[in-house]
Design a protein around this motif. Structure first.
Motif, mmCIF file in Angstrom:
data_model
loop_
_atom_site.group_PDB
_atom_site.id
_atom_site.type_symbol
_atom_site.label_atom_id
_atom_site.label_comp_id
_atom_site.label_asym_id
_atom_site.label_seq_id
_atom_site.Cartn_x
_atom_site.Cartn_y
_atom_site.Cartn_z
ATOM 1 N N ARG A 193 -55.345 -18.330 -1.805
ATOM 2 C CA ARG A 193 -55.491 -18.206 -3.649
ATOM 3 C C ARG A 193 -56.557 -17.821 -3.999
ATOM 4 N NH1 ARG A 193 -52.676 -18.750 -8.346
ATOM 5 N NH2 ARG A 193 -54.052 -19.981 -9.675
ATOM 6 N N LEU A 194 -57.726 -18.155 -3.261
ATOM 7 C CA LEU A 194 -59.100 -17.635 -3.667
ATOM 8 C C LEU A 194 -58.964 -15.857 -3.643
ATOM 9 C CD1 LEU A 194 -61.312 -20.061 -1.474
ATOM 10 C CD2 LEU A 194 -60.830 -19.856 -4.331
ATOM 11 N N ARG A 195 -58.594 -15.325 -2.634
ATOM 12 C CA ARG A 195 -58.491 -14.027 -2.765
ATOM 13 C C ARG A 195 -57.733 -13.409 -3.914
ATOM 14 N NH1 ARG A 195 -56.401 -11.039 2.648
ATOM 15 N NH2 ARG A 195 -58.479 -11.892 3.170
ATOM 16 N N GLU A 196 -56.586 -14.052 -4.357
ATOM 17 C CA GLU A 196 -55.853 -13.541 -5.285
ATOM 18 C C GLU A 196 -56.594 -13.799 -6.694
ATOM 19 O OE1 GLU A 196 -51.606 -15.547 -3.767
ATOM 20 O OE2 GLU A 196 -52.378 -16.065 -5.719
ATOM 21 N N ARG A 197 -57.563 -14.799 -6.757
ATOM 22 C CA ARG A 197 -58.339 -14.908 -7.815
ATOM 23 C C ARG A 197 -59.325 -14.056 -7.755
ATOM 24 N NH1 ARG A 197 -58.589 -20.913 -10.555
ATOM 25 N NH2 ARG A 197 -60.184 -19.695 -11.427
ATOM 26 N N GLY A 198 -59.834 -13.253 -6.853
ATOM 27 C CA GLY A 198 -61.034 -12.666 -6.657
ATOM 28 C C GLY A 198 -62.281 -13.297 -6.199
ATOM 29 N N VAL A 199 -62.128 -14.572 -5.775
ATOM 30 C CA VAL A 199 -63.420 -15.282 -5.238
ATOM 31 C C VAL A 199 -63.238 -14.956 -3.738
ATOM 32 C CG1 VAL A 199 -64.171 -17.753 -5.095
ATOM 33 C CG2 VAL A 199 -62.436 -17.132 -6.992
ATOM 34 N N ARG A 200 -64.644 -14.482 -3.474
ATOM 35 C CA ARG A 200 -64.793 -13.936 -2.152
ATOM 36 C C ARG A 200 -65.372 -15.306 -1.483
ATOM 37 N NH1 ARG A 200 -69.618 -10.074 -3.100
ATOM 38 N NH2 ARG A 200 -70.018 -11.906 -4.464
ATOM 39 N N VAL A 201 -64.740 -14.912 -0.003
ATOM 40 C CA VAL A 201 -65.093 -16.278 0.890
ATOM 41 C C VAL A 201 -65.596 -15.423 2.026
ATOM 42 C CG1 VAL A 201 -64.114 -18.009 2.526
ATOM 43 C CG2 VAL A 201 -63.016 -17.698 0.377
ATOM 44 N N PRO A 202 -66.674 -15.683 2.435
ATOM 45 C CA PRO A 202 -67.630 -16.882 2.251
ATOM 46 C C PRO A 202 -68.629 -16.586 1.092
ATOM 47 C CG PRO A 202 -68.466 -16.063 4.275
ATOM 48 C CD PRO A 202 -67.372 -15.066 3.861
ATOM 49 N N GLU A 203 -68.702 -15.297 0.565
ATOM 50 C CA GLU A 203 -69.828 -14.856 -0.442
ATOM 51 C C GLU A 203 -69.925 -15.818 -1.514
ATOM 52 O OE1 GLU A 203 -67.747 -13.189 1.125
ATOM 53 O OE2 GLU A 203 -68.715 -11.578 2.117
ATOM 54 N N ASP A 204 -68.881 -15.968 -2.288
ATOM 55 C CA ASP A 204 -68.729 -16.874 -3.244
ATOM 56 C C ASP A 204 -68.811 -18.557 -3.032
ATOM 57 O OD1 ASP A 204 -69.122 -14.530 -4.859
ATOM 58 O OD2 ASP A 204 -66.850 -14.460 -5.117
ATOM 59 N N VAL A 205 -67.725 -18.717 -2.151
ATOM 60 C CA VAL A 205 -67.777 -20.060 -1.802
ATOM 61 C C VAL A 205 -67.353 -20.214 -0.152
ATOM 62 C CG1 VAL A 205 -65.074 -20.033 -2.047
ATOM 63 C CG2 VAL A 205 -66.185 -22.013 -2.661
ATOM 64 N N SER A 206 -67.463 -21.380 0.388
ATOM 65 C CA SER A 206 -67.407 -21.418 1.716
ATOM 66 C C SER A 206 -66.097 -22.637 1.989
ATOM 67 C CB SER A 206 -68.573 -22.110 2.422
ATOM 68 O OG SER A 206 -69.582 -20.963 2.585
ATOM 69 N N ILE A 207 -65.485 -22.253 2.898
ATOM 70 C CA ILE A 207 -64.336 -23.258 3.261
ATOM 71 C C ILE A 207 -64.297 -23.707 4.600
ATOM 72 C CG2 ILE A 207 -61.808 -23.368 3.327
ATOM 73 C CD1 ILE A 207 -62.766 -22.957 0.403
ATOM 74 N N VAL A 208 -64.087 -24.983 4.830
ATOM 75 C CA VAL A 208 -64.092 -25.507 6.102
ATOM 76 C C VAL A 208 -62.678 -26.296 6.304
ATOM 77 C CG1 VAL A 208 -64.984 -27.403 7.840
ATOM 78 C CG2 VAL A 208 -66.353 -26.090 6.269
ATOM 79 N N GLY A 209 -61.968 -26.109 7.438
ATOM 80 C CA GLY A 209 -60.652 -26.776 7.516
ATOM 81 C C GLY A 209 -60.764 -27.890 8.539
ATOM 82 N N CYS A 210 -59.666 -28.213 8.949
ATOM 83 C CA CYS A 210 -59.627 -29.470 10.013
ATOM 84 C C CYS A 210 -58.479 -29.291 10.963
ATOM 85 C CB CYS A 210 -59.716 -30.673 9.321
ATOM 86 S SG CYS A 210 -59.988 -31.973 10.471
ATOM 87 N N ASP A 211 -58.696 -29.422 12.139
ATOM 88 C CA ASP A 211 -57.501 -29.516 13.305
ATOM 89 C C ASP A 211 -57.599 -28.137 13.981
ATOM 90 O OD1 ASP A 211 -56.581 -31.699 12.139
ATOM 91 O OD2 ASP A 211 -55.026 -30.655 11.248
ATOM 92 N N ASP A 212 -58.133 -27.061 13.601
ATOM 93 C CA ASP A 212 -57.919 -25.967 14.373
ATOM 94 C C ASP A 212 -56.482 -25.517 14.843
ATOM 95 O OD1 ASP A 212 -58.816 -23.464 15.467
ATOM 96 O OD2 ASP A 212 -59.760 -24.136 17.263
ATOM 97 N N THR A 268 -66.075 -25.726 14.889
ATOM 98 C CA THR A 268 -65.896 -24.271 15.242
ATOM 99 C C THR A 268 -66.200 -23.436 14.004
ATOM 100 O OG1 THR A 268 -64.347 -24.937 16.871
ATOM 101 C CG2 THR A 268 -64.404 -22.603 16.253
ATOM 102 N N ILE A 269 -67.254 -22.640 14.109
ATOM 103 C CA ILE A 269 -67.822 -21.939 13.198
ATOM 104 C C ILE A 269 -67.107 -20.317 13.258
ATOM 105 C CG2 ILE A 269 -69.937 -20.917 11.876
ATOM 106 C CD1 ILE A 269 -71.510 -23.502 12.779
ATOM 107 N N ARG A 270 -66.346 -20.237 12.164
ATOM 108 C CA ARG A 270 -66.114 -18.862 12.199
ATOM 109 C C ARG A 270 -66.290 -18.124 10.933
ATOM 110 N NH1 ARG A 270 -60.684 -21.475 13.926
ATOM 111 N NH2 ARG A 270 -60.690 -21.141 16.303
ATOM 112 N N GLY A 271 -65.446 -17.310 10.252
ATOM 113 C CA GLY A 271 -65.972 -16.603 9.084
ATOM 114 C C GLY A 271 -66.001 -17.090 7.736
ATOM 115 N N SER A 272 -65.511 -18.217 7.479
ATOM 116 C CA SER A 272 -65.010 -18.860 6.095
ATOM 117 C C SER A 272 -66.190 -19.689 5.518
ATOM 118 C CB SER A 272 -63.823 -19.575 6.298
ATOM 119 O OG SER A 272 -64.138 -20.874 7.121
#
Lengths: 341, 341
Positions: free
Chosen positions: A258-277, A329-333
């Motif tokens: 969704r963020l990509r659709e809206r043109g919000v860049r991850v992680p430049e504009d906003v950072s996202i962390v998930g859970c479970d891997d 686990t740190i990746r690119g988001s």
DNA sequence: AAACTCTTGACAACCGATTGCCAAAATTCT
DNA sequence: AGAATTTTGGCAATCGGTTGTCAAGAGTTT
């Protein structure tokens, strides 16, 4: 092995066929095959040979009926298409098969009613039940556990053995990770209100936020599906937070889209962390920073605990709770917070 | 509903309890609850009331033992962590539950031995079996089908009802798609040699290539896992082909990762097509062009066919084969062929 | 060799339903 | 009203095992 010399009956051999062929009573066959020392060594050998020759396979139903044990365990999951459960199911499957048990898989479709009805139905069909991420109330869960052996995964109730994936601790690590990147306003994108791990995680997170003096707001609840990620993403943007910690990877991945659709860049504009891997967390775009949990192991441990409970003499509770560690686990988001506006 | 007025026995009520409470014989209870017109209306009402009051639930084992039908169906999958099976399992689960059947889930771990042993074990425990992507030989499969009702998914044997996902047709569409983009040298990254859909797809693909006058080479076999994608990617690069059609999405996604590591751009340098459209195919990077298959539907149809076979009078075969159409979904992993070197 | 103990294996009841068979009751017909 | 027919419900056997009970046989002791 070559084909056995014996007859190959259309109908499966029964214990009586084996008894007739080896010249003993059916009860002796039963004992020879179960109680080791109860029958003479030579007789037993004869019986075993006859059983092998006839390819005798004990009828599970008859066995269950007379012994009361079905050698089957039911595994209830909230949503079978959620990849989180895949690994649990594989863990339970492997461990159950190793112990000679059958796995009954039931999708409760996130419904507590289906969940409780299923358990009721299965009461005599399964020796025990594993509830993964139960949506039951404490009272309902206690009632269920009173009726038959239960082990829960990610649900902690007094008196009910459980396996907990310690995501709160790692989620706090995630918060520290974000803080170290300069984020001071973080949002938690909550999952189902009836989810115990959701509750536990938020409790840990809000307290940690207080200690660390950063602002963490709770948004949602959002259904644990990728398409909920759209709403979650919009809520995150609207909240003004620079980072979001999602209830699980499904939501996080949906947010990424969704963020990509809206043109919000991850992680430049906003950072996202998930859970479970979950499956996919490493190859989405950008790859997801997330809390990695030993999910398959949780399934295996839950089965081990349940079987231990079944085998143990009544009243003997082998272990009542297992907490499995998780890690970040740190990746690119995730990345540095954007400069203050 | 409020709590029922009746007693709440620790031990589940049996048919005899219901019989005693309603003042009839156990056999009458059995008939009242199953054969509708066999018992007087008033009597039946009385029996049903008693059953409800006692919360009577028929014992599945006893029922199975005397009736010969277990109301359970086994679903065998080759690898439970392969997302392809998730949707099948969900389809079977839904359809089985709707019909009042229980699902026994077994992971055969890609082993034909486990597969045949399991079926042997389950012969009396399940009314029928659904084999998804069986690794059995034709002979072994025919032997299994002779012993108990079987429906296969993606495996076509004479006399065994089957559900086929028509991926070959859509794979040919994929080939046309690639040709229209200027590709003239395509590689097929093959799956397990024992996989029937692998065989069928390659047969269709190689013939189509001949007709269209393009070069299609077969590489592999590769295990149907993401990590096999690395080997597949390397083989593709080494082959000199400008486009690859993978056995399934797992391999394709693995290839995407490997190609990125190697600095090969997708789709600029090489185009990739997957198969199945599993979870993740839409959010990997780049999103995967793939053959979309109605997988959950395949599970539902397989169950419907199996149950139809069970219900039907012996010898009456409702339908012996269902072919489900698939279609090509074009995303970002395919593009114009690079200019000839 | 007699008395005694221990081992072994058969008989039969039971688990909880289903179902064929038959008699009693209700219904219809003459 | 009595006979014929249909409906209804109970008895008992059966599914394929498990398990308590007990007698026969083997082995041991004195």
């Amino acid at each position: 092995m070559t084909a056995p010399p014996g007859v190959s009956p259309q109908r499966p051999a029964t214990i009586h066929d084996v008894a007739a062929l080896s010249g003993v009573a059916a009860s002796t066959v039963s004992r020879a095959l179960s109680t080791p020392g109860r029958v003479n060594f030579r007789t037993r050998a004869r019986i075993e040979a006859a059983a092998a020759q006839l390819k005798y396979i004990p009828n599970a139903q008859a066995k269950a009926l007379s012994s009361g044990r079905t050698k089957a365990v039911a595994v209830l999951v909230a949503d079978i298409t959620n990849p989180f459960y895949f690994d649990i199911i594989r863990g339970t499957q492997l461990q159950l098969k190793a112990a000679g048990y059958t796995q009954l898989l039931v999708d409760t479709e996130e419904s507590d009613e289906v969940e409780v009805n299923t358990v009721e139905q299965l009461r005599q069909t399964a020796d025990g039940v594993i509830l993964t991420a139960s949506r039951l109330s404490d009272a309902a869960l206690a009632a269920v556990a009173a009726k038959m052996p239960v082990v829960t995964i990610n649900r902690d109730i007094d008196g009910v053995p459980s396996v907990l994936l310690d995501t709160p601790t790692a989620t706090n690590q995630a918060l520290d990770h974000l803080i170290s990147l300069g984020h001071s306003h973080v949002a938690y994108l909550g999952g189902p209100e009836t989810s115990s791990s959701n509750t536990r995680r938020w409790a840990a997170l809000s307290e940690a936020a207080k200690e660390r003096g950063v602002k963490v707001v709770r948004l949602g609840p959002f259904a644990p599906r990728t398409h909920s990620g759209a709403a979650a993403a919009d809520a995150l943007v609207h909240s003004g937070a620079t980072a979001g910690i999602a209830f699980n990877d499904l939501v996080a991945i949906g947010m990424l889209q969704r963020l990509r659709e809206r043109g919000v860049r991850v992680p430049e504009d906003v950072s996202i962390v998930g859970c479970d891997d979950i499956f996919g967390a490493d190859f989405c775009s950008p790859p997801l920073t997330t809390v990695t949990a030993p999910v398959e192991q949780a399934g295996r441990v839950a089965v081990a605990m349940l079987l231990g409970k079944l085998d143990a003499a009544q009243g003997n509770l082998p272990r009542t709770q297992t907490i499995l560690p998780t890690y970040l686990t740190i990746r690119g988001s995730t990345g540095p917070a954007p400069a203050a506006r």
